[in-house]
Scaffold this active site. Structure first.
Site, PDB file in Angstrom:
ATOM      1  CG  ASN A   1      -1.822   1.156   1.351  1.00  0.00           C
ATOM      2  OD1 ASN A   1      -1.400   2.287   1.100  1.00  0.00           O
ATOM      3  ND2 ASN A   1      -3.052   0.928   1.727  1.00  0.00           N
TER       4      ASN A   1
ATOM      5  CG  ASP B   1      -2.978   4.765   0.536  1.00  0.00           C
ATOM      6  OD1 ASP B   1      -2.983   4.632  -0.701  1.00  0.00           O
ATOM      7  OD2 ASP B   1      -3.881   4.314   1.276  1.00  0.00           O
ATOM      8  CG  HIS B   2       0.908   6.313   4.786  1.00  0.00           C
ATOM      9  ND1 HIS B   2       0.029   7.354   5.005  1.00  0.00           N
ATOM     10  CD2 HIS B   2       0.329   5.214   5.314  1.00  0.00           C
ATOM     11  CE1 HIS B   2      -1.030   6.888   5.652  1.00  0.00           C
ATOM     12  NE2 HIS B   2      -0.882   5.601   5.850  1.00  0.00           N
TER      13      HIS B   2
ATOM     14  NE  ARG C   1       7.312  21.709   1.908  1.00  0.00           N
ATOM     15  CZ  ARG C   1       8.482  21.948   2.484  1.00  0.00           C
ATOM     16  NH1 ARG C   1       9.494  22.321   1.756  1.00  0.00           N
ATOM     17  NH2 ARG C   1       8.638  21.817   3.783  1.00  0.00           N
TER      18      ARG C   1
ATOM     19  CG  HIS D   1      -8.199   4.610   0.773  1.00  0.00           C
ATOM     20  ND1 HIS D   1      -8.415   4.597   2.122  1.00  0.00           N
ATOM     21  CD2 HIS D   1      -9.389   4.950   0.205  1.00  0.00           C
ATOM     22  CE1 HIS D   1      -9.679   4.930   2.370  1.00  0.00           C
ATOM     23  NE2 HIS D   1     -10.282   5.154   1.221  1.00  0.00           N
TER      24      HIS D   1
ATOM     25  NE  ARG E   1      -9.126   9.183   3.708  1.00  0.00           N
ATOM     26  CZ  ARG E   1      -9.401   8.444   4.789  1.00  0.00           C
ATOM     27  NH1 ARG E   1      -8.664   7.406   5.095  1.00  0.00           N
ATOM     28  NH2 ARG E   1     -10.396   8.759   5.569  1.00  0.00           N
TER      29      ARG E   1
ATOM     30  NE  ARG F   1      -7.183  12.054   4.986  1.00  0.00           N
ATOM     31  CZ  ARG F   1      -7.693  11.549   6.113  1.00  0.00           C
ATOM     32  NH1 ARG F   1      -6.992  10.714   6.840  1.00  0.00           N
ATOM     33  NH2 ARG F   1      -8.886  11.887   6.516  1.00  0.00           N
ATOM     34  CG  HIS F   2      -3.266   9.298   1.175  1.00  0.00           C
ATOM     35  ND1 HIS F   2      -4.126   8.629   0.352  1.00  0.00           N
ATOM     36  CD2 HIS F   2      -3.506   8.821   2.437  1.00  0.00           C
ATOM     37  CE1 HIS F   2      -4.850   7.793   1.062  1.00  0.00           C
ATOM     38  NE2 HIS F   2      -4.519   7.892   2.343  1.00  0.00           N
TER      39      HIS F   2
ATOM     40  CD  GLU G   1      -7.027   0.227   0.989  1.00  0.00           C
ATOM     41  OE1 GLU G   1      -7.208   1.296   1.585  1.00  0.00           O
ATOM     42  OE2 GLU G   1      -6.180  -0.595   1.350  1.00  0.00           O
TER      43      GLU G   1
ATOM     44  CB  THR H   1      -5.054   5.509   8.864  1.00  0.00           C
ATOM     45  OG1 THR H   1      -5.016   4.473   7.886  1.00  0.00           O
ATOM     46  CG2 THR H   1      -4.993   4.892  10.248  1.00  0.00           C
ATOM     47  CB  THR H   2      -9.068   2.675   6.974  1.00  0.00           C
ATOM     48  OG1 THR H   2      -8.715   3.351   5.779  1.00  0.00           O
ATOM     49  CG2 THR H   2     -10.435   2.075   6.809  1.00  0.00           C
TER      50      THR H   2
ATOM     51  CD  GLU I   1      -7.122  -5.663   3.293  1.00  0.00           C
ATOM     52  OE1 GLU I   1      -7.247  -5.554   2.049  1.00  0.00           O
ATOM     53  OE2 GLU I   1      -6.423  -4.901   3.980  1.00  0.00           O
TER      54      GLU I   1
ATOM     55  CG  HIS J   1      -5.262  -0.833   9.507  1.00  0.00           C
ATOM     56  ND1 HIS J   1      -5.548   0.200   8.636  1.00  0.00           N
ATOM     57  CD2 HIS J   1      -4.983  -0.249  10.683  1.00  0.00           C
ATOM     58  CE1 HIS J   1      -5.465   1.344   9.278  1.00  0.00           C
ATOM     59  NE2 HIS J   1      -5.126   1.098  10.515  1.00  0.00           N
ATOM     60  N   GLY J   2      -1.950  -2.030  10.029  1.00  0.00           N
ATOM     61  CA  GLY J   2      -1.099  -2.058  11.229  1.00  0.00           C
ATOM     62  C   GLY J   2      -0.121  -3.218  11.279  1.00  0.00           C
TER      63      GLY J   2
ATOM     64  N   GLY K   1       1.287  -1.150   4.347  1.00  0.00           N
ATOM     65  CA  GLY K   1       1.708   0.142   3.847  1.00  0.00           C
ATOM     66  C   GLY K   1       2.661   0.891   4.750  1.00  0.00           C
ATOM     67  CG  HIS K   2       2.741   3.712   8.791  1.00  0.00           C
ATOM     68  ND1 HIS K   2       3.631   3.406   9.796  1.00  0.00           N
ATOM     69  CD2 HIS K   2       2.674   5.060   8.748  1.00  0.00           C
ATOM     70  CE1 HIS K   2       4.067   4.518  10.341  1.00  0.00           C
ATOM     71  NE2 HIS K   2       3.497   5.545   9.732  1.00  0.00           N
TER      72      HIS K   2
HETATM   73  N1  PXP Z   1      -5.693  -2.528   4.150  1.00  0.00           N
HETATM   74  C1  PXP Z   1      -6.640  -1.555   4.168  1.00  0.00           C
HETATM   75  C2  PXP Z   1      -8.014  -1.908   3.712  1.00  0.00           C
HETATM   76  C3  PXP Z   1      -6.326  -0.242   4.578  1.00  0.00           C
HETATM   77  O1  PXP Z   1      -7.274   0.704   4.573  1.00  0.00           O
HETATM   78  C4  PXP Z   1      -4.986   0.036   4.963  1.00  0.00           C
HETATM   79  C5  PXP Z   1      -4.605   1.410   5.421  1.00  0.00           C
HETATM   80  O2  PXP Z   1      -5.162   2.411   4.788  1.00  0.00           O
HETATM   81  C6  PXP Z   1      -4.049  -0.984   4.902  1.00  0.00           C
HETATM   82  C7  PXP Z   1      -4.431  -2.265   4.517  1.00  0.00           C
HETATM   83  C8  PXP Z   1      -2.605  -0.752   5.228  1.00  0.00           C
HETATM   84  O3  PXP Z   1      -2.450  -0.397   6.555  1.00  0.00           O
HETATM   85  P1  PXP Z   1      -1.030   0.056   7.069  1.00  0.00           P
HETATM   86  O4  PXP Z   1      -0.680   1.317   6.351  1.00  0.00           O
HETATM   87  O5  PXP Z   1      -1.236   0.247   8.537  1.00  0.00           O
HETATM   88  O6  PXP Z   1      -0.077  -1.052   6.745  1.00  0.00           O
END
Ligand code: PXP
Length: 247
Positions: free
Chosen positions: A7, A9-10, A18, A52, A54, A58-59, A79, A109-110, A160, A200-201, A222-223
């Site tokens: 992912n 996004d970040h 910026r 994602h 959104r 935002r990203h 997403e 975040t979600t 998921e 997620h996480g 992702g993160h």
């Molecule tokens: N899966 C879904 C559906 C998410 O919304 C996210 C975060 O937006 C992730 C996975 C990834 O989460 P993380 O950035 O914490 O790894």
């Protein structure tokens, strides 16, 4: 072998900090480019790329998504919120899959799974539209049997499982209880014939336990990968996560 969806996004979050007016343009001073992050992830072994888009943009920006669609060689997983506008966008884009997520403007975040029991007809409309278009739908849900059972009934091929509550729980009994919820949820999904993903996480520490969940097809991460890439680069971050996932 568990597959890895990266992912990105970040990576876009850093760019938007910026260059919010660049709207996903690349080149010149505008960096980092999430598409370059995606391509580097693929070269290092990512099995798919997730973004994602959104409502508040935002990203990830629209242009990022179209560029990804053109440039990546693995699977694009979009997403999105369960809305008519996003459904229309996805039908034009034709990604490999969409993952339906809840969206709350105030969240960082979600934060929780999509309540498909409470949004049954909205979810059904999107799943039906995607099934007709040949796009796989994944439902990002908490690991609770009623949600999973309804997901199967509505005809979504994938779920998921939201691992956020597990990732945020304190070590010890609270975390063990959340892990057990995920384990039971994965079994329920599998028994219903669903492909079971999770996300997620997930990070370089908790992956040692997450990867022991039964029936896992793919993890979306992702993160932690974007964070690790700041120090050792994208390739090392992706390779290390894949190694730990399938240790
Ligand atoms: N899966 C879904 C559906 C998410 O919304 C996210 C975060 O937006 C992730 C996975 C990834 O989460 P993380 O950035 O914490 O790894």
């Amino acid at each position: 072998m568990i597959l890895l969806g990266v992912n990105i996004d970040h990576c876009a979050t850093v760019r938007q900090a910026r260059y919010p007016a660049a709207r996903g343009q690349e080149g010149g001073a505008v960096e980092p480019d999430p598409v370059e992050f995606a391509l580097a992830s693929e070269r290092a072994g990512a099995d798919g790329i997730t973004v994602h888009l959104r409502e508040d943009r935002r990203h990830i920006q629209d242009r990022d998504v179209w560029r990804l669609r053109e440039k990546i060689s693995t699977r694009l997983n979009l997403e999105m919120a369960c809305t008519p506008a996003m459904t229309e966008f996805a039908l034009k884009l034709k990604p490999y899959s969409v993952c339906l997520v809840p969206e709350n403007r105030a969240e960082i975040t979600t934060e929780g799974g999509l309540d498909i029991v409470g949004n049954r007809e909205r979810v059904r409309a999107v799943v039906d539209a995607m099934n007709t278009a040949g796009i796989k739908t994944s439902l990002f849900i908490d690991p609770d049997a009623p949600q999973i059972e309804l997901g199967a009934k509505l005809g979504a091929p994938w779920i998921e499982l939201h691992t956020g509550a597990y990732a945020n729980a304190c070590f010890g009994q609270p975390r063990a209880a959340e892990f057990e919820r995920l384990r039971v949820g994965a079994n329920v999904g599998h028994q219903l014939g669903l492909t079971v993903n999770a996300g997620h996480g997930i990070n370089y520490v908790n992956i040692a336990e997450v990867r022991t969940l039964p029936h896992l097809h793919e993890l979306n991460i992702g993160h932690s990968i974007v964070s690790r890439a700041l120090f050792g680069g994208v390739a090392e971050a992706v390779r290390e996560m894949k190694r730990l996932m399938n240790a």
